[in-house]
Motif scaffolding. Sequence first.
Motif, PDB file in Angstrom:
ATOM      1  N   ASN A 166     -85.464  96.437 -88.460  1.00 38.83           N
ATOM      2  CA  ASN A 166     -85.657  94.987 -88.348  1.00 38.83           C
ATOM      3  C   ASN A 166     -84.481  94.247 -88.975  1.00 38.83           C
ATOM      4  N   ARG A 167     -84.043  94.706 -90.164  1.00 38.98           N
ATOM      5  CA  ARG A 167     -82.893  94.078 -90.820  1.00 38.98           C
ATOM      6  C   ARG A 167     -81.643  94.210 -89.962  1.00 38.98           C
ATOM      7  N   ALA A 168     -81.449  95.433 -89.414  1.00 36.23           N
ATOM      8  CA  ALA A 168     -80.268  95.656 -88.573  1.00 36.23           C
ATOM      9  C   ALA A 168     -80.310  94.763 -87.340  1.00 36.23           C
ATOM     10  N   LEU A 169     -81.487  94.650 -86.717  1.00 35.10           N
ATOM     11  CA  LEU A 169     -81.628  93.787 -85.533  1.00 35.10           C
ATOM     12  C   LEU A 169     -81.376  92.326 -85.895  1.00 35.10           C
ATOM     13  N   THR A 170     -81.882  91.904 -87.039  1.00 33.64           N
ATOM     14  CA  THR A 170     -81.692  90.517 -87.464  1.00 33.64           C
ATOM     15  C   THR A 170     -80.211  90.236 -87.709  1.00 33.64           C
ATOM     16  N   THR A 171     -79.530  91.161 -88.400  1.00 30.72           N
ATOM     17  CA  THR A 171     -78.096  90.993 -88.662  1.00 30.72           C
ATOM     18  C   THR A 171     -77.307  90.935 -87.358  1.00 30.72           C
TER      19      THR A 171
END
Length: 196
Positions: free
Chosen positions: A51-56
């Motif tokens: 999720n963090r990677a997708l958000t970034t």
Amino acid sequence: MKRVQMKDTAISAQPRAAQVKNDMDNKKSQHRTLKVPTTRYGQQNDIREQNRALTTTNEDLQRQLEEMKETVTELELRCTDLQGENREIQKQLRDCHVLLVAEKLDPVSGEKLGQTAQQKEEQRREVMNVSQNLLAELKLFSETALEHAANLLEVQNTMRDLTEVHEKLQQERTRFTLDVEEMERALGEAEKLLME
């Protein structure tokens, strides 16, 4: 403990093959109950990381998209300016060419010329040189305008590609979120079943 003891007494009454199968089943279920919390937290951590990677990635794409939009706007304005200048130079070139080729008017004073043949020949050469220079400048200007148009097209294509990637990322993120919710729901149900 009492359940395990009751199972052991029931198992001793069964044939040996059934007893081995039940032992294996018991070990598997114990192994599953031990692994469920670890797997669940591991999956949740993986999900958070993803999720963090997708958000970034999404934020980076948004920033790139905004930069590309600004670049496209800038290039469109420059292209419009260049096209206007091109039309103006072509008009001036035609006007100068008509005046100079006529050889009856002085391009500086506008008076009629009454010079000898040698002077006329020099003027004709000068007119030809000026015309050639103007044509060369016009050709260079046209090439520059074509390059800018090609750059603009490339930026537009890149923007279209980025928009498509962004939309796909949004769809994947939505699917991923639905999968996460489904997994959390399933984990919750599994925990309830294990607690019972």
